[in-house]
Design a protein around this motif. Structure first.
Motif, PDB file in Angstrom:
ATOM      1  N   GLU A  82      36.496  10.450 181.202  1.00 12.63           N
ATOM      2  CA  GLU A  82      37.666   9.630 180.565  1.00 12.63           C
ATOM      3  C   GLU A  82      36.910   8.693 179.690  1.00 12.63           C
ATOM      4  N   SER A  83      36.152   8.020 180.119  1.00  7.87           N
ATOM      5  CA  SER A  83      34.958   6.899 179.356  1.00  7.87           C
ATOM      6  C   SER A  83      34.638   7.431 178.124  1.00  7.87           C
ATOM      7  N   ALA A  84      34.168   8.861 178.358  1.00 17.65           N
ATOM      8  CA  ALA A  84      33.524   9.375 177.338  1.00 17.65           C
ATOM      9  C   ALA A  84      34.464   9.779 176.167  1.00 17.65           C
ATOM     10  N   ALA A  85      35.598  10.213 176.436  1.00 15.17           N
ATOM     11  CA  ALA A  85      36.728  10.515 175.386  1.00 15.17           C
ATOM     12  C   ALA A  85      37.410   9.377 174.966  1.00 15.17           C
ATOM     13  N   ARG A  86      37.481   8.094 175.646  1.00 15.47           N
ATOM     14  CA  ARG A  86      37.668   7.029 174.793  1.00 15.47           C
ATOM     15  C   ARG A  86      36.817   6.554 173.843  1.00 15.47           C
ATOM     16  N   ALA A  87      35.501   6.450 174.110  1.00  9.35           N
ATOM     17  CA  ALA A  87      34.425   6.204 173.256  1.00  9.35           C
ATOM     18  C   ALA A  87      34.420   7.030 172.061  1.00  9.35           C
ATOM     19  N   ILE A  88      34.606   8.457 172.380  1.00  8.47           N
ATOM     20  CA  ILE A  88      34.741   9.227 170.967  1.00  8.47           C
ATOM     21  C   ILE A  88      36.124   8.947 170.200  1.00  8.47           C
ATOM     22  N   ALA A  89      37.170   8.635 170.665  1.00 12.31           N
ATOM     23  CA  ALA A  89      38.345   8.005 170.062  1.00 12.31           C
ATOM     24  C   ALA A  89      38.203   6.761 169.065  1.00 12.31           C
ATOM     25  N   ASP A  90      37.332   5.967 169.912  1.00 13.26           N
ATOM     26  CA  ASP A  90      37.073   4.428 169.110  1.00 13.26           C
ATOM     27  C   ASP A  90      36.026   4.738 168.200  1.00 13.26           C
ATOM     28  N   ALA A  91      35.108   5.486 168.415  1.00 10.01           N
ATOM     29  CA  ALA A  91      34.119   5.401 167.597  1.00 10.01           C
ATOM     30  C   ALA A  91      34.274   6.262 166.174  1.00 10.01           C
ATOM     31  N   SER A  92      35.152   7.341 166.412  1.00 12.61           N
ATOM     32  CA  SER A  92      35.214   8.328 165.275  1.00 12.61           C
ATOM     33  C   SER A  92      35.912   8.027 163.980  1.00 12.61           C
ATOM     34  N   ARG A  93      35.473   8.104 162.779  1.00 14.32           N
ATOM     35  CA  ARG A  93      35.957   7.911 161.583  1.00 14.32           C
ATOM     36  C   ARG A  93      36.040   9.065 160.665  1.00 14.32           C
ATOM     37  N   SER A  94      35.840  10.352 161.169  1.00 13.40           N
ATOM     38  CA  SER A  94      35.786  11.722 160.666  1.00 13.40           C
ATOM     39  C   SER A  94      36.318  12.551 161.723  1.00 13.40           C
ATOM     40  N   ASP A  95      36.830  14.052 161.139  1.00 19.64           N
ATOM     41  CA  ASP A  95      37.169  14.734 161.909  1.00 19.64           C
ATOM     42  C   ASP A  95      35.940  15.311 162.756  1.00 19.64           C
ATOM     43  N   LYS A  96      36.147  16.018 163.985  1.00 15.39           N
ATOM     44  CA  LYS A  96      35.327  16.268 164.929  1.00 15.39           C
ATOM     45  C   LYS A  96      35.786  17.407 165.716  1.00 15.39           C
ATOM     46  N   VAL A  97      34.466  18.051 166.304  1.00 15.92           N
ATOM     47  CA  VAL A  97      34.928  19.068 167.135  1.00 15.92           C
ATOM     48  C   VAL A  97      34.206  18.548 168.466  1.00 15.92           C
ATOM     49  N   VAL A  98      35.039  18.470 169.430  1.00 17.36           N
ATOM     50  CA  VAL A  98      34.460  17.881 170.693  1.00 17.36           C
ATOM     51  C   VAL A  98      34.687  19.140 171.659  1.00 17.36           C
ATOM     52  N   VAL A  99      33.287  19.078 172.395  1.00 16.80           N
ATOM     53  CA  VAL A  99      32.792  20.048 173.319  1.00 16.80           C
ATOM     54  C   VAL A  99      32.838  19.754 174.655  1.00 16.80           C
ATOM     55  N   GLU A 100      33.495  20.239 175.631  1.00 19.42           N
ATOM     56  CA  GLU A 100      33.416  19.884 176.857  1.00 19.42           C
ATOM     57  C   GLU A 100      32.461  20.772 177.689  1.00 19.42           C
ATOM     58  N   LYS A 101      31.294  20.022 177.915  1.00 22.33           N
ATOM     59  CA  LYS A 101      29.931  20.822 178.545  1.00 22.33           C
ATOM     60  C   LYS A 101      29.862  20.490 180.009  1.00 22.33           C
ATOM     61  N   SER A 102      30.516  19.452 180.598  1.00 21.70           N
ATOM     62  CA  SER A 102      30.683  18.976 181.889  1.00 21.70           C
ATOM     63  C   SER A 102      31.656  20.070 182.496  1.00 21.70           C
ATOM     64  N   THR A 103      31.383  20.287 183.826  1.00 22.17           N
ATOM     65  CA  THR A 103      32.225  21.189 184.694  1.00 22.17           C
ATOM     66  C   THR A 103      33.596  20.211 185.069  1.00 22.17           C
ATOM     67  N   VAL A 104      34.776  20.892 184.619  1.00 20.77           N
ATOM     68  CA  VAL A 104      35.979  19.884 184.713  1.00 20.77           C
ATOM     69  C   VAL A 104      36.897  20.876 185.468  1.00 20.77           C
ATOM     70  N   PRO A 105      37.922  20.354 185.913  1.00 20.58           N
ATOM     71  CA  PRO A 105      39.202  21.028 186.341  1.00 20.58           C
ATOM     72  C   PRO A 105      39.763  21.787 185.023  1.00 20.58           C
ATOM     73  N   VAL A 106      40.713  22.856 185.616  1.00 25.56           N
ATOM     74  CA  VAL A 106      41.407  23.547 184.264  1.00 25.56           C
ATOM     75  C   VAL A 106      42.409  22.563 183.910  1.00 25.56           C
ATOM     76  N   LYS A 107      42.471  22.452 182.629  1.00 23.18           N
ATOM     77  CA  LYS A 107      43.686  21.621 182.005  1.00 23.18           C
ATOM     78  C   LYS A 107      43.078  20.412 181.589  1.00 23.18           C
ATOM     79  N   THR A 108      41.569  20.139 181.720  1.00 20.57           N
ATOM     80  CA  THR A 108      41.084  18.854 181.355  1.00 20.57           C
ATOM     81  C   THR A 108      41.087  18.797 179.805  1.00 20.57           C
ATOM     82  N   ALA A 109      40.700  19.816 179.218  1.00 20.08           N
ATOM     83  CA  ALA A 109      40.704  19.666 177.626  1.00 20.08           C
ATOM     84  C   ALA A 109      42.078  19.398 177.397  1.00 20.08           C
ATOM     85  N   GLU A 110      43.147  19.589 177.570  1.00 23.78           N
ATOM     86  CA  GLU A 110      44.370  19.224 177.037  1.00 23.78           C
ATOM     87  C   GLU A 110      44.469  17.650 177.406  1.00 23.78           C
TER      88      GLU A 110
END
Length: 467
Positions: free
Chosen positions: A107-135
Motif C-alpha cells: 500500500e505504501s508503494a501504491a501511494r508513493a506511485i500516486a503521489d509522484a506520478s505526473r504522466s500516464d503509467k503502467v503499474v506492474v505487480e511483481k510481489s506475490t499478492v492475494p487475488v483482487k489486490t490489483a483492483e
C-alpha cells in the motif's frame, strides 16, 4: 526510450531488473528502495542478494542502463512502467494473523506511485499478492487527485532461488495478467514488448488479472503439496522397510506425475511456499470454502509434522534425552546454493533441540554467524552458550554425540566420515534430513544412521516408535 522503475530492491526486484537491463540495453532501468543501506549494497562489490551469475549481470549493466537509488519519487515520476516488488509477509497480528498477507509495504508503494506520478503509467505487480489486490491498487491510484491514467498488470515471478538468473534468462513462461479493455490490452502489449527482447512469444502467457494473481499462489501451493505428499509417504516407508527414494523414482517415471519435487526430506522452506499456501488458505476461508481451506492447510500441517518428527527421532534415538549433549548441525540455509534462511527447516530443528537443552554446533558454507544466532535466539529457554557456529563440518562434529544434515550442500556428500566418526562420542549418530549420505558406508564405519524415508537402522527398530 522506455524507462522502467522497480520499487523494491530485494530477492525478486534486484535480479529481475538486472536481467531486463541486460537484455534490453535501450531501456533505462532504475531500482529504488527506501533502505539506503540496501541501495548502497547494490552499488557495491558485495551485493545483498547471493545468486550464481548475478554479480556479472549487475556489473555489465550498472552505470550503463541500470541504476540503484533511494530517490523513489524521482524515478517513479520519470518511469513509463513501474514494477512493485515489495515484501508481502504473513501477518503476525490482527485480522487474518498467521495466514493473510501483510500488504503494508504494498500500500505504501501504491501511494508513493500516486503521489509522484505526473504522466500516464503502467503499474506492474511483481510481489506475490492475494487475488483482487490489483483492483485495490487501482482504487488507490484512481483517487490520487490527478489526471494521470494508470493501468495495473499482474506479472508474478516464478524463478527459484539459487537459479534465479538462469530462470530469468530462460523462463518456462512469463505470465502477464491485465484487463480485457483497449487500454488494458495496450498495457499488456507494452510489457510483452519488454520481455520479447529475449523470451519467445509462445512462452509469454496472458490472462485476466485475477487468474495471474491466483496462478502464482497455486503454483507454489502445488509444489509445496508435492513435497508434503512425498514426506507423508516417507514416514510410512521408514516403518515398513520401503525406501522413499525408490518409491519416488517409481512414481516419478509416470509422465503424468513427473519427478520434480519428490525428494523426501526434513521439510520445505524458503520465503514463498508456506506464505503462499497460507494466503491461499485465507482466501478460501474468506470466500466461504472451508473444505478447500482445510485441504491446503494440511499441506502446511504435514510440513510442520515432518520437522517435529525429525526432532523426536533425534531425541528418542539418543536415549530419549539430548540435555547437555552436543549435536552438530550441517547446513542452515533452506536449500543448497543460497544463503537464505527464511522458514528454513534447520531453524525449527535447532530450536527443538535447544528447547530440549542440547548444545548445537552449526556449520553452513554461506550463512553468516550473525544470521544463525538471530534465527536460533527465539528457542524456548535457550541460552547463548548452547549455540556454537563452526568454521567447517569437522569442527562442528568434533566431540558431538549426534550429527544432523539439514541442507543438501554437495560438500556434505564427500566429507571424510571416518575422520568425523573418530572424533565423535560413541555411539555416534547421523540423522540425515536430506538423503545426502551413503547410509551403507556410514553404517560400515560404525555410525547409527537415520535417513528420512529409508528403512530404519537395526538400532532404531528396537526403540519406541516415533509418531
Amino acid at each position: 526510450m522506455v524507462k522502467i522503475c522497480c520499487i523494491g530492491a530485494g530477492y525478486v526486484g534486484g535480479p529481475t531488473m538486472a536481467v531486463i537491463a541486460l537484455k534490453c540495453p535501450a531501456i533505462e532501468v532504475a531500482v529504488v528502495d527506501v533502505s539506503p543501506l540496501r541501495i548502497d549494497a547494490w552499488n557495491s562489490d558485495r551485493l545483498p542478494v547471493f545468486e550464481p551469475g548475478l554479480d556479472a549481470v549487475v556489473k555489465a549493466c550498472r552505470g550503463r542502463n541500470l541504476s540503484f537509488s533511494a530517490d523513489v519519487d524521482r524515478h517513479v515520476a520519470d518511469a513509463d512502467i513501474v514494477f512493485v516488488s515489495v515484501n508481502t509477509p504473513t501477518k503476525t497480528r490482527g485480522l487474518g494473523a498467521g495466514k493473510a498477507a501483510d500488504l503494508t509495504y504494498w500500500e505504501s508503494a501504491a501511494r508513493a506511485i500516486a503521489d509522484a506520478s505526473r504522466s500516464d503509467k503502467v503499474v506492474v505487480e511483481k510481489s506475490t499478492v492475494p487475488v483482487k489486490t490489483a483492483e485495490a491498487m487501482e482504487r488507490i491510484l484512481a483517487h490520487s487527485g490527478s489526471d494521470v491514467a494508470f493501468q495495473v498488470l499482474s506479472n508474478p515471478e516464478f524463478f527459484a532461488e539459487g537459479s534465479a538468473v538462469q530462470n530469468l534468462l530462460c523462463p518456462d513462461r512469463v505470465l502477464i495478467g491485465g484487463w480485457d479493455t483497449a487500454e488494458g490490452r495496450n498495457a499488456v502489449r507494452a510489457l510483452m514488448d519488454v520481455y520479447a527482447h529475449w523470451v519467445p512469444e509462445d512462452r509469454i502467457v496472458t490472462t485476466s488479472l485475477s487468474s495471474a494473481e491466483l496462478s502464482k499462489l497455486a503454483a507454489n501451493a502445488f509444489l509445496a503439496q508435492r513435497v508434503s505428499s512425498v514426506n507423508a509417504i516417507s514416514a510410512l516407508c521408514e516403518v515398513t522397510g520401503a525406501d522413499a527414494l525408490e518409491v519416488a523414482r517409481s512414481v516419478g517415471t509416470d509422465h503424468r506425475v513427473g519427478d520434480s519435487f519428490l525428494n523426501a526430506g526434513v521439510g520445505f522452506g524458503g520465503s514463498s511456499f508456506q506464505k503462499d499456501v497460507l494466503s491461499l488458505v485465507y482466501a478460501c476461508e474468506c470466500n466461504g470454502l472451508p473444505e478447500a481451506a482445510g485441504y491446503w492447510q494440511q499441506v502446511v500441517a504435514m510440513n510442520e509434522y515432518q520437522k517435529s518428527r525429525f526432532v523426536r527421532r533425534v531425541v528418542s534415538s539418543m536415549f530419549n534425552t539430548v540435555a547437555g549433549k552436543k549435536v552438530a548441525v550441517l547446513g542452515f540455509a533452506f536449500k543448497k546454493g543460497v544463503c537464505d534462511t527464511r522458514e528454513s527447516p534447520a531453524i525449527d530443528v535447532c530450536r527443538g533441540l535447544l528447547g530440549d537443552r542440547a548444545h548445537v554446533s552449526v556449520y553452513d558454507p554461506l550463512v553468516s554467524e550473525k544470521q544463525i544466532r538471530r534465527d536460533t535466539a527465539a528457542a524456548p529457554a535457550a541460552k547463548v552458550e548452547q549455540v556454537r557456529v563452526a568454521r567447517d563440518a569437522y569442527e562442528a562434529a568434533e566431540g558431538a554425540h549426534g550429527l544432523c544434515v539439514l541442507t543438501e550442500w554437495d560438500e556434505f556428500r564427500t566429507l571424510d566420515y571416518r575422520r568425523i566418526f573418530d572424533g565423535m562420542q560413541k555411539p555416534a549418530f547421523v540423522f540425515d534430513g536430506r538423503n545426502v549420505v551413503d547410509v551403507g558406508k556410514l553404517r560400515e564405519i560404525g555410525f547409527v544412521v537415520y535417513s528420512v524415508g529409508k528403512p530404519l537402522d537395526a538400532w532404531l527398530e528396537v526403540l519406541p516408535a516415533v509418531a
